[in-house]
Motif scaffolding. Structure first.
Motif, PDB file in Angstrom:
ATOM      1  N   THR A  70       3.143  -3.309   4.400  1.00  0.00           N
ATOM      2  CA  THR A  70       2.719  -2.620   3.178  1.00  0.00           C
ATOM      3  C   THR A  70       3.862  -2.294   2.225  1.00  0.00           C
ATOM      4  OG1 THR A  70       2.896  -0.474   4.245  1.00  0.00           O
ATOM      5  CG2 THR A  70       0.731  -1.521   4.274  1.00  0.00           C
ATOM      6  N   THR A  71       5.071  -2.435   2.702  1.00  0.00           N
ATOM      7  CA  THR A  71       6.190  -1.996   1.863  1.00  0.00           C
ATOM      8  C   THR A  71       6.715  -3.088   0.941  1.00  0.00           C
ATOM      9  OG1 THR A  71       7.732  -2.621   3.587  1.00  0.00           O
ATOM     10  CG2 THR A  71       6.936  -0.345   3.600  1.00  0.00           C
TER      11      THR A  71
ATOM     12  N   LEU B 151      -4.302   6.402   7.193  1.00  0.00           N
ATOM     13  CA  LEU B 151      -4.960   5.331   7.937  1.00  0.00           C
ATOM     14  C   LEU B 151      -4.514   5.381   9.398  1.00  0.00           C
ATOM     15  CD1 LEU B 151      -6.880   2.980   7.538  1.00  0.00           C
ATOM     16  CD2 LEU B 151      -4.985   1.610   6.690  1.00  0.00           C
ATOM     17  N   MET B 152      -3.219   5.561   9.599  1.00  0.00           N
ATOM     18  CA  MET B 152      -2.680   5.621  10.956  1.00  0.00           C
ATOM     19  C   MET B 152      -3.314   6.739  11.765  1.00  0.00           C
ATOM     20  SD  MET B 152      -0.793   3.118  11.234  1.00  0.00           S
ATOM     21  CE  MET B 152      -2.024   2.487  10.079  1.00  0.00           C
TER      22      MET B 152
ATOM     23  N   ASN C 289      -1.220  -1.425  14.059  1.00  0.00           N
ATOM     24  CA  ASN C 289      -0.917  -0.455  13.009  1.00  0.00           C
ATOM     25  C   ASN C 289       0.507  -0.611  12.491  1.00  0.00           C
ATOM     26  OD1 ASN C 289      -3.344   0.815  13.106  1.00  0.00           O
ATOM     27  ND2 ASN C 289      -2.675   2.392  14.566  1.00  0.00           N
TER      28      ASN C 289
ATOM     29  N   MET D  42       1.848  -1.529   8.795  1.00  0.00           N
ATOM     30  CA  MET D  42       2.719  -0.636   8.021  1.00  0.00           C
ATOM     31  C   MET D  42       3.901  -1.398   7.438  1.00  0.00           C
ATOM     32  SD  MET D  42       1.231   2.148   7.942  1.00  0.00           S
ATOM     33  CE  MET D  42      -0.180   1.014   8.010  1.00  0.00           C
TER      34      MET D  42
ATOM     35  N   ALA E  63       0.858  -1.182   0.000  1.00  0.00           N
ATOM     36  CA  ALA E  63       0.000   0.000   0.000  1.00  0.00           C
ATOM     37  C   ALA E  63       0.890   1.226   0.000  1.00  0.00           C
ATOM     38  CB  ALA E  63      -0.920   0.002   1.211  1.00  0.00           C
TER      39      ALA E  63
ATOM     40  N   PHE F  35      -2.882  -8.475   4.623  1.00  0.00           N
ATOM     41  CA  PHE F  35      -3.038  -7.343   5.535  1.00  0.00           C
ATOM     42  C   PHE F  35      -3.978  -7.698   6.686  1.00  0.00           C
ATOM     43  CE2 PHE F  35      -1.796  -4.129   2.017  1.00  0.00           C
ATOM     44  CZ  PHE F  35      -0.476  -4.501   2.179  1.00  0.00           C
TER      45      PHE F  35
ATOM     46  N   LYS G 176      -5.616  -8.649  -1.020  1.00  0.00           N
ATOM     47  CA  LYS G 176      -4.479  -8.373  -0.143  1.00  0.00           C
ATOM     48  C   LYS G 176      -4.748  -8.967   1.242  1.00  0.00           C
ATOM     49  CE  LYS G 176      -2.905  -4.427  -2.885  1.00  0.00           C
ATOM     50  NZ  LYS G 176      -2.608  -2.970  -2.949  1.00  0.00           N
TER      51      LYS G 176
ATOM     52  N   ASN H 281      -1.159   4.784   3.923  1.00  0.00           N
ATOM     53  CA  ASN H 281      -0.819   4.238   5.241  1.00  0.00           C
ATOM     54  C   ASN H 281      -0.882   5.301   6.320  1.00  0.00           C
ATOM     55  OD1 ASN H 281      -0.291   1.686   4.371  1.00  0.00           O
ATOM     56  ND2 ASN H 281       1.900   2.044   4.043  1.00  0.00           N
TER      57      ASN H 281
END
Lengths: 350, 350, 350, 350
Positions: free
Chosen positions: D23-24, C19-20, D16, D20, C11, D239, D236, C16
């Protein structure tokens, strides 16, 4: 001159009579009468094996519930592109089974085995996105008047077995095919690999008598619930049984189908020998497809003949020309020779 | 002595005869015959207004499709807790409508208006989580032999209108209720706020004749597709029409219902005047509920009487005692006086 | 070298981050937060008109519910034979809509208008047996990497309007098509006759953000119930909104799509200029289809490149030869130029 | 002062952060990534047995698909009258399973075993008309803040086993119940006879993480197709896995639930010790039901407190009086002690 469909006919007198006799007595409802039991046993005799029999109201119900019985989520049914289950049932098989139907092409209204194989291979059993092959449905006799030979049925059922798929036969015109092949009900079904049959009596002389037959009763355990939830369990079920009682007695059903077929033979011969008219393609059952000069079609309609025109399929050997019409002519147990002769006279004249 | 159910009876001779006459001719299939049209028009006369009529195979189909016709996602149907649509149709109304049925209590098998109101208020039209009120279904005559008066129907329909909900009537025993109330079909339905009716002929002398009737044809535009997709469109539909032709002619249907009711009256009188036996509750139609000494029940069974025992409802005025049984006795157009008398003699003896 | 699918990407960091920020506060559930309202209004801006927006969990849900919203019994949906709704959703659109999908052929993954017309004509509105035309679904960009021009969309929508059918667009790769055409969201949808849109954000940088958009909110009144009954109403709906907030802000979504497309351009150029490798057909979006020597394919896999082989369609200009493989390469917002260059180097070598 | 629902909370920072990180990178879609596999294995550890795990978008989806997995035509699910599957899911469980739900009463939001037994006995396995018992669903913690003890679960599961019915547990607040009972996930589920579990993470600190867990993987073979056809397979998917990764790590999920419960304890203590306010009934999890003077309710709302009023159930020990209101207060992982104290101060004043 009623050639519109075999379901335009009435009902045979022997069936009527049996029905009448049954109406004067009381008996248990919802398929639990002595007569219901007797007729279920009769089907065992006819198919030379213990079968599970479920009466329903319509051929569409028979097809839909037969397929629903084998249903799984994401399942795909394979049927000929012209099949009744695709073309004429308003999506009922999809609705009752919660599945989709993938059309398979093939000449003469019959599934082409090579294409079937190729089509099935696109839906493997783990294809969560695409969907998975679930069952195969063939129509005997087909929608276009042809008949699968036993070998042809076995070619399909071999593919079904290889892929672990049950094989359903839509037998709305089962009797017409049977007598033409000159084989037995057992040979044309389970001995050739058919797992479930829609056994139609309505088009062949009953007023309303349709049944789903499973050749392995163990695999039909859900059917009582599927049928009731589908609102297809008759309270006076024995009146269906009574019709089948007369229908199956002394081979009446075979005689009626033979008559319908012979009337179609007469039509076929007359049309084939005509100059102005021709057979659209070769048929074997009680359906005849002919190409008429439009003006002859009007003449026939004007004299009261009833029949439908038909969409021209792709790949007709001799395509319909300007000024011509493709029509379907269906004979039945009730068709009279004189009507056929009168019709031939009209369309051949001019 | 057949008191198991009115669907254990056969069919009336006048209906048989009419059916026979129809079987000898050809006519258009799938509800398109002249006779189908005629009978549809007959329903207009009977209900004193243009109605939309759809023949189906079973009462369950009639109820399910009537409700499906008004269906919306997340919709909730309200019916009496004992209603056939909840208790006896294997979930067919839920299946065809895609909705749920919320049971409403009420004495004597009738929906209590105050409870109905309270129940509906729990399902407002914007209740995305909870679901929204969609329709109401009442049964006339009820499952327990009682009958809604016109005022009682109107009390329900007033609530329906206030909440914008269509009102369906399950009329499997419509005729029995009608002749008892001594009113007209129009009064007992649309003039009292009923929007759709399951009109049953099977229990009252037909062999298979059920119809869904909509009093505003504009609101039944989806029905031809709903019916076909439900596999409920008969090819030889005119054989349903033929039954209704005789059924409705010269008020035969009312006469048959009167006979059934009068046989039930005879039963009621006999049971009420007995010392050993009593009525479980007061009924008005062709169903009678009685409490018998178990030993009398066995005696009746031993002499060939057919009837079912019945689950004891909550709140019976005089509960079933040890050594007693609650049973249901149903009369029909075919019940003979002598059978009633014989039965009474057996259960009163001892 | 991740070219398997755009949904293999993670993403985008801006999404991100947004969203956080959202996770640290409390707010109303089930789509009723202030943020949900704000984002709904944002869609009005983007489409230059008041629209109805419904967030759902997956693209399959968006397509299925968009089509279910227009569903009628016996209805038939028309889509390209290769469409996701037919090929990749396990029958979900059929399941949710209760309808069937009729495949329509057409080159380059696009519905051929003439064939569509012909197909629709087989399902007139009174076709109770056959079924009736209900809606049309097109995919923009298509499954095979091509894009409908505005004129092509309008050719389809003209047929839709003539036949009174709503037009749905599956926009799983909406942004990729949009930036390629260089037009506006409004032009590519309702101004060209689209009635409902599956607006996909997941493939283009969100982690899970899909919406169904109706351009006439009056026609989406059933959607809240359809969505909840489909178990697609998120309790923490605002976390979808938060993703869209960042996605739509400052045209991030268009930039991401431009990047993905440009990486595909790079692939296309490299492959087109190669001797050993060729483009299978011309594409315009972020999907590239190439024919590789099998040995080059293995080499790429060996070096860690991820991509899928693809079924060879009928009628490829230059069919796949022995020793070759047809593969699909998909770029995304996260594809890096170096990966494309490395990949090209591998497949061109040898 | 957010006490409206635990799904008004955001997401926990550890979750969270893990999201994160995920997502990378690129990884396989549709549940086929390494992370998906890892998390599935984690569930095996947590439940001390090999389980089948299916991520879905919502708790409604989890419940609906768990029940659909066991579905048979004509089946009836048994659940408490107040259960989420009946009251709050818009008919989704009925829609996905094609079955009906029969409500069972019981005090404190728990199914009464004796009533359950009686209810099931009305739906024997051959009850074609009535329908047949299919499965039982309990909610842990219940909708009204109570918790089934292990013995109570076992009393229900004993009935399930006797009748051959699978037992489903709606665990939207599974963790809150678990830490309160001080038992293990295995003990509270399969060791006590539970067959399928809706395992909720969303209400307890995830932003969207729900799973269906089957304790006999052999019995979940249809689930991949059921889930995909239900449009519940995330592309996805990892996630969801990432959220569960953090959620389950180092017992974070248990700590979060303990915090929510302890905040509810604080509320319970404060309310119980007040003169003006009282607990409506005793609760054990993170839900508290209180009766407030209406004027105190308004005061709390005026100061920004968020909470819902609640329908008064039948049989409250001390019914709600004129001038009072029954309200629900829900705490979560994110509830702060100060908010509880402020709220108590407001409602106790006056």
């Amino acid at each position: 001159m009623f050639f519109a469909s075999d379901n335009w006919a009435g009902a045979h007198s022997a069936i009527n009579e049996r029905l009448m006799n049954e109406t004067t007595r009381f008996a248990a409802a919802y398929g639990n009468s002595d007569l219901d039991r007797t007729i279920e046993a009769r089907f065992n005799d006819i198919f030379e094996k213990e079968v599970a029999v479920f009466f329903v109201a319509t051929g569409t119900a028979a097809n839909s519930l037969a397929l629903a019985n084998f249903a799984k989520p994401g399942g795909v049914i394979f049927a000929h592109a012209d099949a009744h289950v695709i073309e004429d049932e308003c999506g009922a098989p999809d609705f009752f089974s919660g599945m989709r139907i993938a059309p398979v092409e093939g000449t003469a209204g019959k599934i082409d085995p090579a294409r079937l194989k190729a089509r099935i291979s696109r839906f493997p059993q783990d294809a969560v996105h695409h969907g998975r092959a679930n069952s195969i449905s063939i129509t005997q006799a087909t929608e276009v008047g042809t008949i699968y030979s036993l070998d042809e049925i076995r070619a399909i059922s071999a593919i079904a077995k290889e892929n672990g798929l049950p094989l359903h036969m839509d037998g709305a015109r089962f009797a017409n095919a049977l007598v033409k092949l000159g084989t037995t009900p057992a040979e044309m079904t389970w001995k050739s690999g058919v797992d479930a049959l829609s056994f139609g009596g309505t088009k062949n002389g009953c007023w309303c008598a349709e049944a789903v037959i499973f050749f392995d009763p163990e695999k039909a355990k859900e059917m009582p619930f599927l049928r009731k939830r589908a609102a297809q369990l008759f309270s006076k079920s024995r009146f269906i049984s009574a019709q089948f009682d007369a229908y199956l007695k002394d081979d009446l059903w075979l005689d009626l189908a033979r008559h319908a077929n012979s009337m179609a033979d007469l039509l076929r011969e007359g049309l084939a020998s005509s100059n102005s008219v021709r057979l659209a393609w070769q048929t074997e059952s009680n359906e005849v497809f002919a190409v008429l000069p439009i003006e002859r079609m009007h003449a026939a309609h004007a004299k009261g003949a009833k029949f439908y025109d038909w969409s021209e399929p792709a790949n007709m050997a001799q395509p319909v020309q300007e000024g011509e019409m493709l029509v379907r002519l269906v004979t039945s147990f009730a068709t009279e020779r004189k009507d056929v002769e009168d019709f031939l006279e009209i369309v051949q004249a001019g």
